[in-house]
Design a protein around this motif. Structure first.
Motif, PDB file in Angstrom:
ATOM      1  N   LEU A   7     -18.192 -14.382  24.284  1.00 57.18           N
ATOM      2  CA  LEU A   7     -18.477 -15.263  25.403  1.00 57.18           C
ATOM      3  C   LEU A   7     -19.742 -16.057  25.096  1.00 57.18           C
ATOM      4  N   PHE A   8     -19.825 -17.271  25.637  1.00 55.44           N
ATOM      5  CA  PHE A   8     -21.045 -18.051  25.499  1.00 55.44           C
ATOM      6  C   PHE A   8     -21.303 -18.789  26.800  1.00 55.44           C
ATOM      7  N   ASP A   9     -22.562 -19.150  27.019  1.00 54.05           N
ATOM      8  CA  ASP A   9     -22.918 -19.751  28.297  1.00 54.05           C
ATOM      9  C   ASP A   9     -22.697 -21.263  28.265  1.00 54.05           C
ATOM     10  N   ALA A  10     -22.816 -21.847  29.459  1.00 53.55           N
ATOM     11  CA  ALA A  10     -22.557 -23.281  29.590  1.00 53.55           C
ATOM     12  C   ALA A  10     -23.561 -24.107  28.799  1.00 53.55           C
ATOM     13  N   GLU A  11     -24.774 -23.592  28.630  1.00 54.36           N
ATOM     14  CA  GLU A  11     -25.770 -24.309  27.828  1.00 54.36           C
ATOM     15  C   GLU A  11     -25.312 -24.442  26.379  1.00 54.36           C
ATOM     16  N   HIS A  12     -24.738 -23.370  25.834  1.00 54.96           N
ATOM     17  CA  HIS A  12     -24.221 -23.450  24.462  1.00 54.96           C
ATOM     18  C   HIS A  12     -23.023 -24.401  24.398  1.00 54.96           C
ATOM     19  N   ALA A  13     -22.154 -24.340  25.407  1.00 55.47           N
ATOM     20  CA  ALA A  13     -21.016 -25.262  25.464  1.00 55.47           C
ATOM     21  C   ALA A  13     -21.485 -26.711  25.482  1.00 55.47           C
ATOM     22  N   HIS A  14     -22.604 -26.952  26.160  1.00 55.43           N
ATOM     23  CA  HIS A  14     -23.181 -28.292  26.218  1.00 55.43           C
ATOM     24  C   HIS A  14     -23.717 -28.704  24.851  1.00 55.43           C
ATOM     25  N   ARG A  15     -24.367 -27.792  24.166  1.00 52.49           N
ATOM     26  CA  ARG A  15     -24.940 -28.111  22.852  1.00 52.49           C
ATOM     27  C   ARG A  15     -23.871 -28.469  21.828  1.00 52.49           C
ATOM     28  N   ILE A  16     -22.708 -27.850  21.915  1.00 52.37           N
ATOM     29  CA  ILE A  16     -21.674 -28.095  20.905  1.00 52.37           C
ATOM     30  C   ILE A  16     -20.676 -29.169  21.326  1.00 52.37           C
ATOM     31  N   GLY A  17     -20.880 -29.763  22.498  1.00 54.83           N
ATOM     32  CA  GLY A  17     -20.048 -30.888  22.901  1.00 54.83           C
ATOM     33  C   GLY A  17     -18.818 -30.545  23.707  1.00 54.83           C
ATOM     34  N   LEU A  18     -18.662 -29.280  24.090  1.00 52.82           N
ATOM     35  CA  LEU A  18     -17.526 -28.898  24.920  1.00 52.82           C
ATOM     36  C   LEU A  18     -17.747 -29.315  26.372  1.00 52.82           C
ATOM     37  N   VAL A  19     -18.997 -29.286  26.800  1.00 52.69           N
ATOM     38  CA  VAL A  19     -19.411 -29.705  28.140  1.00 52.69           C
ATOM     39  C   VAL A  19     -20.363 -30.887  27.993  1.00 52.69           C
ATOM     40  N   HIS A  20     -20.220 -31.866  28.877  1.00 51.75           N
ATOM     41  CA  HIS A  20     -21.038 -33.072  28.762  1.00 51.75           C
ATOM     42  C   HIS A  20     -22.212 -33.108  29.737  1.00 51.75           C
ATOM     43  N   GLN A  21     -22.098 -32.419  30.865  1.00 50.64           N
ATOM     44  CA  GLN A  21     -23.184 -32.427  31.842  1.00 50.64           C
ATOM     45  C   GLN A  21     -23.256 -31.070  32.520  1.00 50.64           C
ATOM     46  N   LEU A  22     -24.467 -30.564  32.688  1.00 53.29           N
ATOM     47  CA  LEU A  22     -24.699 -29.301  33.367  1.00 53.29           C
ATOM     48  C   LEU A  22     -25.377 -29.547  34.707  1.00 53.29           C
ATOM     49  N   VAL A  23     -24.980 -28.761  35.704  1.00 49.31           N
ATOM     50  CA  VAL A  23     -25.608 -28.844  37.024  1.00 49.31           C
ATOM     51  C   VAL A  23     -25.907 -27.426  37.493  1.00 49.31           C
ATOM     52  N   ASP A  24     -26.755 -27.334  38.508  1.00 50.04           N
ATOM     53  CA  ASP A  24     -27.240 -26.016  38.924  1.00 50.04           C
ATOM     54  C   ASP A  24     -26.294 -25.254  39.836  1.00 50.04           C
ATOM     55  N   ASP A  25     -25.521 -25.959  40.661  1.00 49.97           N
ATOM     56  CA  ASP A  25     -24.664 -25.269  41.613  1.00 49.97           C
ATOM     57  C   ASP A  25     -23.484 -26.156  41.999  1.00 49.97           C
ATOM     58  N   VAL A  26     -22.624 -25.630  42.868  1.00 49.39           N
ATOM     59  CA  VAL A  26     -21.401 -26.340  43.223  1.00 49.39           C
ATOM     60  C   VAL A  26     -21.702 -27.631  43.989  1.00 49.39           C
ATOM     61  N   ASP A  27     -22.728 -27.637  44.824  1.00 45.00           N
ATOM     62  CA  ASP A  27     -23.081 -28.872  45.531  1.00 45.00           C
ATOM     63  C   ASP A  27     -23.467 -29.967  44.543  1.00 45.00           C
TER      64      ASP A  27
END
Length: 270
Positions: A173-193
């Protein structure tokens, strides 16, 4: 006005701007895939692809999880299937992924929680992914004695061979920050709102692009990675056709006249 259609495993809403939101709706099993969800997601994607009134598609999960991947109870029932039956079933899953990959509209992944195994594969077929920081992702098949075979063509195209091999062989498993670093995720946010705000902003940006231009632009990354002679032979014709098209001429005219192009919804003209 928002139009909503219900399916056994999905909810589909289309607003008056032509923004379709597909919500995987099996929260009791963390939106895990079964044959019904695979079939419904395939058919919905095919219908949205040919609906000229739909401009943008958002994919998300109901409840606190995006998707846990394949339903292991469902997969366990396949132990008595023949090889041919298992191959046919896997092809159906690939058909679902391919229908989303080929969707001629912007596909935005609204990753509201964990996206594991096939759920990570779903993020890979999205054009733009916005995720909450607390989300965990993972290509975890190897720890179950399996492999991420069906999703691998999409994952490798998204994050490259090096990252894919490292994640495939560990199954970690890896966190969303790592997913962001490798290009799987483009933007991170803190919560659902914040997720809703970020997705709404992404949708608005997509609505300003010409529909035909978007459909063509989505094909270019794969074309660009083709043999160089093939790619450079085809790309001049693509831009030449777009320049003289009604959409291309309208976009250029709107730029010089300092007005929104005709395809921009009135609610987004500011």
């Amino acid at each position: 006005m928002t139009m909503q259609t219900s399916h056994e495993t999905l909810r589909v809403e289309v607003d008056d701007r032509g923004v379709a939101t597909i919500t995987m709706d099996r929260p009791e099993v963390r939106n895990a895939f079964n044959d019904t969800l695979i079939g419904e997601l395939s058919s919905v994607a095919a219908a949205l692809a040919t609906d000229d009134d739909v401009r943008v598609v958002v994919l998300t999960g109901g409840g606190p999880v995006f998707s846990a991947g394949a339903d292991l109870n469902w997969m366990g029932s396949m132990r008595d299937w023949s090889r041919e039956e298992n191959v046919a079933d896997s092809r159906r899953m690939n058909g679902m992924l391919r229908s989303l990959w080929d969707l001629p509209k912007p596909l935005i992944g609204r990753v509201n929680g964990h996206a594991i195994a096939g759920g990570t594969g779903l993020t890979a077929v999205c054009d733009i992914v916005v995720a909450v920081r607390g989300a965990k992702l993972g290509l975890t098949e190897a720890v179950l004695g399996l492999a991420p075979a069906v999703i691998s063509p999409y994952v490798v195209r998204k994050i490259g061979v090096s990252h894919a091999r490292a994640l495939f062989v560990t199954g970690e498993l890896f966190d969303a920050e790592h997913a962001h670093r490798i290009g799987l995720v483009h933007q991170l946010v803190d919560d659902v709102d914040a997720l809703d705000v970020a997705v709404a902003d992404t949708v608005r940006r997509c609505l300003k692009a010409g529909p035909r231009a978007v459909a063509v632009a989505k094909t270019l990354p794969d074309l660009a990675l083709d043999d160089l002679d093939v790619a450079t032979e085809r790309t001049p014709g693509i831009i030449a056709e777009l320049r003289v098209s009604a959409e291309g001429q309208e976009g250029i005219a709107a730029f010089f006249e300092k007005r929104p192009a005709s395809w921009v919804p009135q609610s987004e003209e500011k």
